[in-house]
Design an enzyme around this catalytic site. Sequence first.
Site, mmCIF file in Angstrom:
data_model
loop_
_atom_site.group_PDB
_atom_site.id
_atom_site.type_symbol
_atom_site.label_atom_id
_atom_site.label_comp_id
_atom_site.label_asym_id
_atom_site.label_seq_id
_atom_site.Cartn_x
_atom_site.Cartn_y
_atom_site.Cartn_z
ATOM 1 N N THR A 20 -19.435 -6.209 -16.636
ATOM 2 C CA THR A 20 -18.267 -5.341 -16.431
ATOM 3 C C THR A 20 -17.222 -6.030 -15.558
ATOM 4 O O THR A 20 -16.019 -5.981 -15.841
ATOM 5 C CB THR A 20 -18.718 -4.002 -15.783
ATOM 6 N N ARG A 28 0.539 -2.212 6.914
ATOM 7 C CA ARG A 28 1.332 -1.258 7.689
ATOM 8 C C ARG A 28 2.255 -1.842 8.754
ATOM 9 O O ARG A 28 3.372 -1.329 8.914
ATOM 10 C CB ARG A 28 0.395 -0.184 8.272
ATOM 11 N N LYS A 50 -11.129 -5.521 -5.675
ATOM 12 C CA LYS A 50 -12.450 -5.358 -5.043
ATOM 13 C C LYS A 50 -13.494 -4.985 -6.091
ATOM 14 O O LYS A 50 -14.198 -3.982 -5.993
ATOM 15 C CB LYS A 50 -12.380 -4.320 -3.930
ATOM 16 N N LYS A 92 0.216 -8.155 -2.275
ATOM 17 C CA LYS A 92 -1.103 -7.650 -2.648
ATOM 18 C C LYS A 92 -1.006 -6.254 -3.236
ATOM 19 O O LYS A 92 -0.466 -5.345 -2.611
ATOM 20 C CB LYS A 92 -2.007 -7.629 -1.413
ATOM 21 N N ASP A 116 0.823 -1.206 0.000
ATOM 22 C CA ASP A 116 0.000 0.000 0.000
ATOM 23 C C ASP A 116 0.858 1.256 0.000
ATOM 24 O O ASP A 116 1.303 1.742 1.040
ATOM 25 C CB ASP A 116 -0.969 -0.030 1.195
ATOM 26 N N ASP A 173 -6.002 -6.965 -5.347
ATOM 27 C CA ASP A 173 -7.155 -6.662 -4.497
ATOM 28 C C ASP A 173 -7.978 -5.577 -5.187
ATOM 29 O O ASP A 173 -8.075 -4.449 -4.724
ATOM 30 C CB ASP A 173 -6.645 -6.212 -3.115
ATOM 31 N N THR A 218 -13.111 -5.078 7.226
ATOM 32 C CA THR A 218 -12.666 -5.128 8.624
ATOM 33 C C THR A 218 -12.670 -3.735 9.271
ATOM 34 O O THR A 218 -12.519 -3.607 10.472
ATOM 35 C CB THR A 218 -11.251 -5.728 8.714
ATOM 36 N N HIS A 258 -16.735 -4.619 -8.083
ATOM 37 C CA HIS A 258 -18.138 -4.533 -7.658
ATOM 38 C C HIS A 258 -18.877 -3.700 -8.696
ATOM 39 O O HIS A 258 -18.806 -2.472 -8.690
ATOM 40 C CB HIS A 258 -18.204 -3.866 -6.272
#
Length: 263
Positions: free
Chosen positions: A86, A240, A79, A50, A28, A77, A141, A81
């Site tokens: 699509t 992190r 995600k 990731k 990240d 990742d 989370t 939706h």
Amino acid sequence: MAMVASPQNHSGFQAGGTRRPELVVALDTPSLAKAEEWVKSLAGLVHWFKVGLELYTAAGPAALQLPPKYGGYVFWDAKLHDIPHTVAEAARQAVRAGVKMLTVHAAGGPAMVAAAVAACREEAAVQGRTPPLVVAVTVLTSLSTETLVQLGLGADPARIGAMWALLAVDAGADGVVAAVPDVAKIRAQVGRRALIVTPGIRPAGGPGTGAATDGPDDQVRVATPAAARAAGSDFVVVGRPITRAKDPVQAALSILTELGEPG
Ligand code: C5P
């Protein structure tokens, strides 16, 4: 070096076993150079990396090429939706990019999950590759019970997580993403049919033990690596606590130690 089940063979992953969960490091950062530094230094210890929304938005598909450059596997990742068509077309691109694990939101519904799985299989056959593991995100989370109530989803995240997990797995998902406290309920629903990927991991140790963060950051429902294993996680995602540590390699080592023997 940690033992890794081969992503070339889905049956190599035994969900819900007693093995040490695979450690996935979340890259990240908006900087491709920074991400490369992490992958380069951690690739001897960790096999899964990731790529999430931050790095992908900043660096684009080049981010997906980083882990393989150092022998690592890429977990995108994304995600996803959206409407099934699509999502299916995006999943197809993920296969072309060599992604080994891909996330979609379970909240997109079973038809969307099924479309992603079908597209991955179809495109993998065209490319002569093993399809990536399609993993459905259940309840983030970072969502507290209060927020879930505000969203009209009720006050029991584990119940929602288990319900959405079952729908996604019945629709063909290889696994689900869930918070550690929800794993037992999810496992009871899906048995060993699905891999469970748990983020929100915070090392037991405080400052000086490799734990970069003294608190949970924006994560609300956190757990230690040992608790994740005891709950039956198959993959633990850590960002992190490793990437913000003074010494990310040391932090990763200490998390691997907390995860215990490979088993
Ligand atoms: O830094 P930290 O260890 O909190 O990073 C957790 C990673 O897992 C982040 O990349 C976040 O996007 C991801 N994630 C999560 N909760 C989910 C799904 C993914 O925290 N339900």
